[in-house]
Write an enzyme that holds these catalytic residues in place. Structure first.
Site, PDB file in Angstrom:
ATOM      1  N   LYS B  29      13.722  -5.783  -0.421  1.00  0.00           N
ATOM      2  CA  LYS B  29      13.484  -4.689   0.009  1.00  0.00           C
ATOM      3  C   LYS B  29      13.806  -4.239   1.643  1.00  0.00           C
ATOM      4  O   LYS B  29      13.457  -5.501   2.437  1.00  0.00           O
ATOM      5  CB  LYS B  29      12.064  -4.074  -0.141  1.00  0.00           C
ATOM      6  CG  LYS B  29      11.570  -2.817   0.078  1.00  0.00           C
ATOM      7  CD  LYS B  29       9.983  -2.488  -0.215  1.00  0.00           C
ATOM      8  CE  LYS B  29       9.781  -1.195  -0.043  1.00  0.00           C
ATOM      9  NZ  LYS B  29       8.324  -0.922  -0.560  1.00  0.00           N
ATOM     10  N   SER B 106       7.556   2.932  -3.534  1.00  0.00           N
ATOM     11  CA  SER B 106       8.827   2.918  -2.517  1.00  0.00           C
ATOM     12  C   SER B 106       9.822   1.697  -2.615  1.00  0.00           C
ATOM     13  O   SER B 106      10.865   1.522  -2.076  1.00  0.00           O
ATOM     14  CB  SER B 106       8.120   2.573  -1.240  1.00  0.00           C
ATOM     15  OG  SER B 106       7.609   1.419  -0.890  1.00  0.00           O
ATOM     16  N   SER B 130       3.719   0.210  -4.838  1.00  0.00           N
ATOM     17  CA  SER B 130       5.280   0.369  -4.649  1.00  0.00           C
ATOM     18  C   SER B 130       6.102  -0.625  -5.397  1.00  0.00           C
ATOM     19  O   SER B 130       7.323  -0.711  -5.283  1.00  0.00           O
ATOM     20  CB  SER B 130       5.381   0.321  -3.061  1.00  0.00           C
ATOM     21  OG  SER B 130       5.088   1.319  -2.500  1.00  0.00           O
TER      22      SER B 130
END
Lengths: 390, 390
Positions: B29, B106, B130
């Site tokens: 990420k 996310s 997330s």
């Protein structure tokens, strides 16, 4: 992206004082330091591997101190190493004068922001024509100063022996106003008294451009008692262009070779090929080109003095359509650099003026002056603007 | 962007040694430090105002030392402050299981990269779900470790009291393998002997999800002699969710308020509204929520011990369609956080398992264990995968 895709980032940096540039909004090419912001140089790998600027570039600082408001950073060709204004990562800024045509580069976003009237003026950089060419293609006034006359501190380099910071506007008044803030006064003579037209340079313009430019050229020539048609390049402008490209390429690889070899950035195909070529150049085999450059500097300095002006077309013709073929790109690039390498090799100030158009597409006429005659050249342009503005 | 729009940047960082993860490709990420790269946290203003990482985040370093190859950074919701996986700047990664539906966030790009089999595993971060939620929406295994059990150094924070680094895979073997490299062994008991099912959590799942999950739930329950249907939240899961959101919001503003007020970043409307709300929270008015959090931690630690497992649905239902209305987003967010705040408030390890689908759209079943039982939970899952894999 909206707004003709001119901006990388919209900002609102208020001026530090009320001065002569108050009320004017400007943008800067995304290669100039803006405090707290990382410039991208048009390439996402550059952006991610560099740090935010600790302070504004001196030229940006000076504009803010003199009342101008900074409203954004603008798209550039990758690492400034192209004259087209196309960018595969950030998109191509849209030429407001003709959406089908390239805006020119590498200061593409700056030219488009001005031409679309999103700002009053914009800073670009000009090594091989990166202010002059997009200004001509977008129908703007554009100025490249005498080399080393204006600080390039806080500006991502391309080829430092040729790099300059220039600016673009829609009108002569603003072009001069910015110059009065940025440029030192070093000139002596009271007026330019001699005008010269270079035959070889004019031979590069296509027929429709020559026809469109010639009435204004004649009008300008008629203002001078001393007029001369000359040939500045004994060696031929193709030789000048080749020397320029070689000397530029050597410095380009010096500036960015190590970063490219370490980061292995993703470039558009034409940019990648150009860097690949630059990597093969050898400084110790460039003595001939270096000597030619010095000869050109001496010759043009003598020729222009502080009272002469040289007039050439800025570009060979109107802006090409977007998505040109590789061959068309190369042909246009070669012709364009023959024109732009004149002031480039000699380090001279050049202003491009949007005096005409071909079927509604703008083209530009350029005036080159002697070294450090920058402010006088801008004043001359402003005083004579009724010669081309109807 | 190509490849399901999972990546911000494709890289090729070779492993430092041949070890247990050799041959595995992973992505991280875009909030974890990768040496020489500036993480964006899904927001261009963040990218431009931050510097490249001087070294890899320890968790990334450890994976490289253990043989895995880092192939890219992945898109995240802005500042990790959303569970949808939509990003107005970088675009929405495409859920490979259903292009019409959100990938969840996310850690959206990480989930999509794994689900599209572009990588073998991917790191995400999980504060309010997330990792767990995009894993469920994209039909993956996803793991959130015990809070503070795995270093979050070199990771952009959201709310440090809840922030964790987690990972996602298509299979149990790889999920466990990564765990064996990253997690310390701290467990004692030989087997999980008790299974609990929380009634309130199951009441949040929609009918079609309950029906789809119930056969596997029963199969799992039948492996245990001690089975219990319980209600963990005396206060109600809505109270838990509200406490979670308040405590998270206070820390979010502590983490990023100063940057937001200085830089005035451009956020998508829902992210902007959430930060705006977070800015109004007062730490000295959060004693009730703080006490509730401690009570929940004690209660769940006692309840689970080192031999108990708690089973809940990961999400209330299948991934919503992209471009939900504001009301739908808020309803789904509220229900989802009621489920994810259980392990979130208690700081417990949770694995989500892709046991079923509703009309071809995946949903997830979650198993929560006691504190620091992470590796045992992953081994239990790997050993029992024939219960849900056909």
């Amino acid at each position: 992206m909206k707004d003709y895709n001119a901006f990388v980032e919209e900002l609102n940096v208020e001026p530090f004082a009320k001065e002569s540039l108050s009320g004017l909004r400007f943008a800067v090419k995304d290669v100039l330091d803006v405090k707290g912001i990382t410039a991208s140089a048009g390439n996402p790998d550059w952006l991610r591997t560099h740090s935010p600027a600790k302070s504004h570039a001196p030229v940006v600082q000076r504009l803010l101190e003199n009342g101008a408001t900074l409203v954004g950073t603008t798209i550039t060709d990758e690492l400034m190493y192209s004259l087209n204004g196309e960018n595969i990562h950030y998109g191509t800024p849209v030429n407001p004068k003709d959406h089908q045509r390239i805006p020119g580069g590498s200061s593409s976003g700056s030219a488009v922001a001005v031409a679309a009237k999103l700002v009053d003026f914009a800073l670009g950089t000009d090594t091989a024509g990166s202010v002059r060419i997009p200004a001509a293609y977008c129908g703007l006034y554009g100025f490249r100063p005498t080399h080393n006359f204006l600080s390039i501190e806080g500006v991502i380099p391309l080829a430092p022996s040729f790099d300059t910071v220039g600016w673009m506007t829609c009108d002569t008044k603003t072009l001069l106003k910015v110059g009065e803030v940025l440029l030192q006064e070093e000139s002596s003579a009271q007026a330019f008294t001699r005008v010269m037209v270079d035959k070889d340079a004019w031979a590069l313009a296509d027929e429709e451009s020559k026809q469109a430019l010639s009435p204004v050229l004649t009008t300008i020539e008629n203002c001078f008692t001393q007029r001369e048609s000359i040939e500045i390049a004994d060696e031929g402008l193709v030789t000048w262009m080749n020397a320029f490209r070689t000397l530029q390429g050597i410095e380009v690889w010096k500036s960015h070779g190590e970063w490219i070899e370490t980061v292995k950035p993703h470039f558009g195909p034409d940019i990648a090929a150009r860097f690949e070529w630059a990597s093969t150049l050898k400084e110790d085999e460039s003595a001939t080109e270096q000597q030619l450059k010095e000869r050109i500097q001496n010759r043009l300095e003598k020729l222009l003095g502080d009272d002469g002006l040289l007039i050439i077309p800025t570009v060979p013709g109107k802006a090409p359509l977007v998505n040109m073929s590789g061959e068309e790109i190369e042909k246009r690039r070669s012709e364009t650099i023959q024109l732009s390498s004149i002031a480039g090799l000699a380090g001279l100030p050049q202003v491009t003026i949007p005096v005409a158009d071909v079927e509604g597409v703008p083209i530009g006429l350029s005036v080159i002056a002697g070294p450090k005659q920058d402010l006088r050249l801008l004043r001359w342009m402003d005083q004579h603007c009724d010669l081309w503005e109807k």
